[in-house]
Design a protein around this motif. Structure first.
Motif, PDB file in Angstrom:
ATOM      1  N   GLY A  52       0.776  -1.261   0.001  1.00  0.00           N
ATOM      2  CA  GLY A  52       0.111   0.016  -0.112  1.00  0.00           C
ATOM      3  C   GLY A  52       0.784   1.221   0.195  1.00  0.00           C
ATOM      4  O   GLY A  52       0.413   2.393  -0.092  1.00  0.00           O
ATOM      5  N   ASN A  53       2.207   1.161   0.208  1.00  0.00           N
ATOM      6  CA  ASN A  53       3.079   2.329  -0.095  1.00  0.00           C
ATOM      7  C   ASN A  53       3.656   2.493  -1.306  1.00  0.00           C
ATOM      8  O   ASN A  53       3.790   1.676  -2.281  1.00  0.00           O
ATOM      9  N   ASP A  54       4.522   3.566  -1.424  1.00  0.00           N
ATOM     10  CA  ASP A  54       5.109   3.828  -2.494  1.00  0.00           C
ATOM     11  C   ASP A  54       6.214   4.906  -2.411  1.00  0.00           C
ATOM     12  O   ASP A  54       6.286   5.327  -1.203  1.00  0.00           O
ATOM     13  N   SER A  55       7.169   5.015  -3.325  1.00  0.00           N
ATOM     14  CA  SER A  55       8.250   5.868  -3.186  1.00  0.00           C
ATOM     15  C   SER A  55       8.483   6.951  -4.295  1.00  0.00           C
ATOM     16  O   SER A  55       8.007   6.619  -5.516  1.00  0.00           O
ATOM     17  N   GLU A  56       9.063   8.193  -4.194  1.00  0.00           N
ATOM     18  CA  GLU A  56       9.070   8.963  -5.351  1.00  0.00           C
ATOM     19  C   GLU A  56      10.593   9.579  -5.099  1.00  0.00           C
ATOM     20  O   GLU A  56      10.980   9.932  -4.024  1.00  0.00           O
ATOM     21  N   ASP A  57      11.094   9.596  -6.120  1.00  0.00           N
ATOM     22  CA  ASP A  57      12.514  10.595  -6.108  1.00  0.00           C
ATOM     23  C   ASP A  57      12.477  11.799  -6.926  1.00  0.00           C
ATOM     24  O   ASP A  57      11.512  11.953  -7.814  1.00  0.00           O
ATOM     25  N   SER A  58      13.091  12.819  -6.518  1.00  0.00           N
ATOM     26  CA  SER A  58      13.058  14.063  -7.457  1.00  0.00           C
ATOM     27  C   SER A  58      14.485  14.958  -7.064  1.00  0.00           C
ATOM     28  O   SER A  58      15.130  14.758  -6.015  1.00  0.00           O
ATOM     29  N   ASP A  59      14.736  15.801  -8.041  1.00  0.00           N
ATOM     30  CA  ASP A  59      15.862  16.582  -7.898  1.00  0.00           C
ATOM     31  C   ASP A  59      15.453  18.022  -8.041  1.00  0.00           C
ATOM     32  O   ASP A  59      14.485  18.060  -8.642  1.00  0.00           O
ATOM     33  N   ALA A  60      15.951  18.806  -7.181  1.00  0.00           N
ATOM     34  CA  ALA A  60      15.753  20.143  -7.130  1.00  0.00           C
ATOM     35  C   ALA A  60      16.534  20.860  -8.509  1.00  0.00           C
ATOM     36  O   ALA A  60      17.771  20.777  -8.632  1.00  0.00           O
ATOM     37  N   ASN A  61      15.631  21.407  -9.195  1.00  0.00           N
ATOM     38  CA  ASN A  61      16.370  22.183 -10.441  1.00  0.00           C
ATOM     39  C   ASN A  61      17.009  23.314 -10.061  1.00  0.00           C
ATOM     40  O   ASN A  61      16.434  23.974  -9.273  1.00  0.00           O
ATOM     41  N   GLY A  62      18.283  23.392 -10.412  1.00  0.00           N
ATOM     42  CA  GLY A  62      19.162  24.816 -10.109  1.00  0.00           C
ATOM     43  C   GLY A  62      18.940  25.086  -8.718  1.00  0.00           C
ATOM     44  O   GLY A  62      18.712  26.137  -8.321  1.00  0.00           O
ATOM     45  N   ALA A  63      19.153  24.001  -7.847  1.00  0.00           N
ATOM     46  CA  ALA A  63      18.957  24.030  -6.438  1.00  0.00           C
ATOM     47  C   ALA A  63      19.550  25.177  -5.688  1.00  0.00           C
ATOM     48  O   ALA A  63      18.987  26.210  -5.408  1.00  0.00           O
TER      49      ALA A  63
END
Length: 177
Positions: A52-63
């Motif tokens: 019932g769970n999930d994961s997501e990844d993300s990068d900050a653009n021009g952090a």
């Protein structure tokens, strides 16, 4: 058109050549940023694998460059007059043509820049403020690890990389109330 090409690059603040107004090497007493531990990242991965769970990844653009240096004093709890102005030289390819007549032109650095001695700390404080503003709270004893108790989400942050896990329905709409 072959003349119009897209290039990706990185502009870096050369921290090894910083000088003060008298030409001496500058010293920054406040350096450093927290690092997310491998254990925190693995824990967030494990949470995402539960049923019932999930994961997501993300990068900050021009952090780093998201932050205006004039706002740094707020992030670091300082007065504006306590934050030194930083003047930089630009590569010739990045200068406006009207600068060609100026011998060794400089300009005021207005954005946080990768390589600046405080860049990581500034980015961390900026990110933490935004994350807490979304309803997350920092986990005591864990650097760069956050929890959203209402949405039942965990978030691990490593520089500009974000890893979030929790209930599948919450992962897909974390930006909504």
């Amino acid at each position: 058109d072959e003349e119009l090409q897209a290039y990706k690059g990185r502009v870096v603040f050369r921290g090894d050549t910083i000088k003060d107004e008298d030409g001496f090497l500058a010293v920054f007493s406040e350096q450093g940023a927290s690092a997310s531990s491998m254990a925190a990242s693995k824990m967030v991965d494990a949470i995402g694998r539960f049923p019932g769970n999930d994961s997501e990844d993300s990068d900050a653009n021009g952090a780093y460059t998201q932050i205006l240096l004039k706002d740094v004093y707020k992030l670091l709890g300082k007065k504006p007059e306590d934050v030194a102005e930083i003047w930089i030289t630009l590569p010739r390819s990045q200068r406006p043509s009207w600068w060609d007549s100026i011998d060794e032109p400089v300009c005021l650095l207005t954005r946080n820049l990768y390589g600046h001695p405080l860049a990581g700390l500034i980015w961390e404080k900026h990110g933490e403020k935004a994350i807490i503003g979304c309803g997350f709270e920092k986990i005591k004893g864990w650097e760069c690890l956050y929890v959203h108790r209402v949405k039942r989400l965990s978030l691990s942050v490593y520089v500009d990389d974000f890893r979030m896990s929790g209930e599948r329905k919450s992962c897909s709409n974390v930006g909504t109330s």
